[in-house]
Design a protein around this motif. Sequence first.
Motif, PDB file in Angstrom:
ATOM      1  N   GLU A 297      -6.473   3.383   9.328  1.00  0.00           N
ATOM      2  CA  GLU A 297      -6.133   2.011   8.941  1.00  0.00           C
ATOM      3  C   GLU A 297      -6.307   1.807   7.442  1.00  0.00           C
ATOM      4  O   GLU A 297      -5.482   1.150   6.790  1.00  0.00           O
ATOM      5  N   PHE A 298      -7.369   2.371   6.895  1.00  0.00           N
ATOM      6  CA  PHE A 298      -7.610   2.237   5.459  1.00  0.00           C
ATOM      7  C   PHE A 298      -6.524   2.947   4.657  1.00  0.00           C
ATOM      8  O   PHE A 298      -6.045   2.432   3.645  1.00  0.00           O
ATOM      9  N   GLN A 299      -6.109   4.116   5.122  1.00  0.00           N
ATOM     10  CA  GLN A 299      -5.045   4.849   4.432  1.00  0.00           C
ATOM     11  C   GLN A 299      -3.736   4.066   4.468  1.00  0.00           C
ATOM     12  O   GLN A 299      -2.986   4.037   3.490  1.00  0.00           O
ATOM     13  N   THR A 300      -3.465   3.399   5.584  1.00  0.00           N
ATOM     14  CA  THR A 300      -2.254   2.576   5.698  1.00  0.00           C
ATOM     15  C   THR A 300      -2.282   1.426   4.700  1.00  0.00           C
ATOM     16  O   THR A 300      -1.267   1.104   4.066  1.00  0.00           O
ATOM     17  N   ILE A 301      -3.447   0.803   4.548  1.00  0.00           N
ATOM     18  CA  ILE A 301      -3.593  -0.291   3.583  1.00  0.00           C
ATOM     19  C   ILE A 301      -3.290   0.204   2.172  1.00  0.00           C
ATOM     20  O   ILE A 301      -2.582  -0.447   1.396  1.00  0.00           O
ATOM     21  N   ILE A 302      -3.817   1.374   1.836  1.00  0.00           N
ATOM     22  CA  ILE A 302      -3.579   1.941   0.504  1.00  0.00           C
ATOM     23  C   ILE A 302      -2.101   2.268   0.317  1.00  0.00           C
ATOM     24  O   ILE A 302      -1.506   1.975  -0.730  1.00  0.00           O
ATOM     25  N   ASN A 303      -1.493   2.868   1.338  1.00  0.00           N
ATOM     26  CA  ASN A 303      -0.085   3.266   1.242  1.00  0.00           C
ATOM     27  C   ASN A 303       0.844   2.069   1.074  1.00  0.00           C
ATOM     28  O   ASN A 303       1.907   2.174   0.454  1.00  0.00           O
ATOM     29  N   ASN A 304       0.449   0.931   1.643  1.00  0.00           N
ATOM     30  CA  ASN A 304       1.291  -0.270   1.561  1.00  0.00           C
ATOM     31  C   ASN A 304       1.156  -0.993   0.226  1.00  0.00           C
ATOM     32  O   ASN A 304       1.807  -2.024   0.004  1.00  0.00           O
ATOM     33  N   ASN A 305       0.289  -0.464  -0.652  1.00  0.00           N
ATOM     34  CA  ASN A 305       0.105  -1.033  -1.993  1.00  0.00           C
ATOM     35  C   ASN A 305      -0.243  -2.520  -1.964  1.00  0.00           C
ATOM     36  O   ASN A 305       0.237  -3.309  -2.777  1.00  0.00           O
ATOM     37  N   ARG A 306      -1.049  -2.897  -0.993  1.00  0.00           N
ATOM     38  CA  ARG A 306      -1.472  -4.292  -0.928  1.00  0.00           C
ATOM     39  C   ARG A 306      -2.353  -4.623  -2.124  1.00  0.00           C
ATOM     40  O   ARG A 306      -3.194  -3.831  -2.532  1.00  0.00           O
ATOM     41  N   ASN A 307      -2.146  -5.788  -2.702  1.00  0.00           N
ATOM     42  CA  ASN A 307      -2.944  -6.186  -3.862  1.00  0.00           C
ATOM     43  C   ASN A 307      -3.952  -7.281  -3.531  1.00  0.00           C
ATOM     44  O   ASN A 307      -4.513  -7.901  -4.424  1.00  0.00           O
TER      45      ASN A 307
END
Length: 506
Positions: A297-307
């Motif tokens: 889940e954390f990797q997905t958050i990073i990949n989505n470039n959420r700011n």
Amino acid sequence: MNHKNIQKLLLLIIIFFSVIGFSKPAQAVMPPDFVFNIGYQIAQIFSLLTIFLSAILSVFYQFIKIKLTAFSLNKWHWVASIIIILAIAGGVAYFYGQYEQKIAYDNWLTESQKYNEQTKEVGDYETIDKLKISAIKNVDIQKTSNGAKFSSNITQNLNNDKSAQFIQDYYGNIANHALEKAYAMSKKVVDLQTFKNWYKDTNKITLDNLTRIDDKKSSLELTLYESDKYTRYGVLMTLLIENKMPVQVEKSEVRILEQGAVMANLRSEPNQAQEEKITTGFFTDNENYPIFISNNEFQTIINNNRNNYLVLDARENIEYENGFFPDSIHIRFADLQAGRWIEIPNDKFVYVLCWSGIRGKEVAEFLRTKDIVASYLENGANGWVEYGGQWIGSVKFSAKYSEERYRLVFNTTDVKEKVVRENIQLVDSREPWKYEQAHLPGSISFPIMYTPTTNLEGVFSQFKPNSKVIIICDGYVNCFDAKITGVELEAKGHQLLGRYNKPWEY
């Protein structure tokens, strides 16, 4: 080389390895990075095996000599035989040491869990002390709605702290309606009349918490009373310093923490005060966001470039210096509890990193009490790195500090002897409420995970120069903390000998 010389050589080798080579503790590393002092047992096993195998070889040689009169051993046969004997004896002793280390650790873990369960039954020391350490107090509405217009609930002595005194004078002037004096001390972002209008209905202010972060910055919590209502604020205040003296408020960041009504009959029924907690819209909208997240889940958050998120590293300084997540911010847990939580934005998702997830859970739970949407990485930084996640440097703190003194665990007899003979300073790294409940005579309390940075020098000042120290711990987590404490003490010039993890036996 005759037989007598060979026997002498063999005897010398046995003595050498028994006394020198295997007198040290076994090098098996058991969580949490323990090496139990069982070297004498390993030396005995090695010596007995060496003698036993040597005897077998001697009997075998005599048997061959009788049966095969033409057969003789040259010196290389003897050398090879000795090497084989030592290799077999050493290998068996090593695996025996591994086994004994595991047994010792399992026994300790069982005793530790039983001891800590009994400790918890005595009282909720954890809750009491965390409140005391963070100095966050629930406002006593009955007490603060009457009497002096300004009061302070600060327990620590701040008499010699010019910045703390400046802050108290500033809010004291506001509470006593000396608003022109207060305005002169303020950052003057508005005119005097607007400033007066802000506080025209203020009839009392209580200062509930004040933590000095550095020479200029402080975190504070205060309650402001207006007629029949109160508002509790969190403030991050930066002062302008000139000639080492505070002269003006340079910057302040303010958050509403709580609001409520003070009832007219409060004096007779103080518990009837109506309280309505005010939360930010972001926290309200995301209050049910999971408190822990997986690596995927954390990797997905990073990949989505959420700011709309930040990563908070709540580990100790030496852990962070060893390695960290890119662009993370670092604030020790003790400093967060002491007031620096107010530096964390309350309009973002906050993902907390510790080493294994245990401390991260505590941090996330604490931040949520401050209306910050915090979650912790389920397996901590170590699990994240093993997963293959982004990381700068190393996460293996224990690998960097792997020398024997960082891993050695003394038994009770060893500790008692060293205290008497070597004038050892015992250092208690356990939680503060455990120390208050019971501690070893002469020990210094140093729970590094619960000691704010501003208080560290005060703890260090209790030690005599170049002290020899043994760190006391009694559980999985605080025994890891004990190792960090030892490293910090070494940085101050003290000598770490090892840890002691069975204080209930002393």
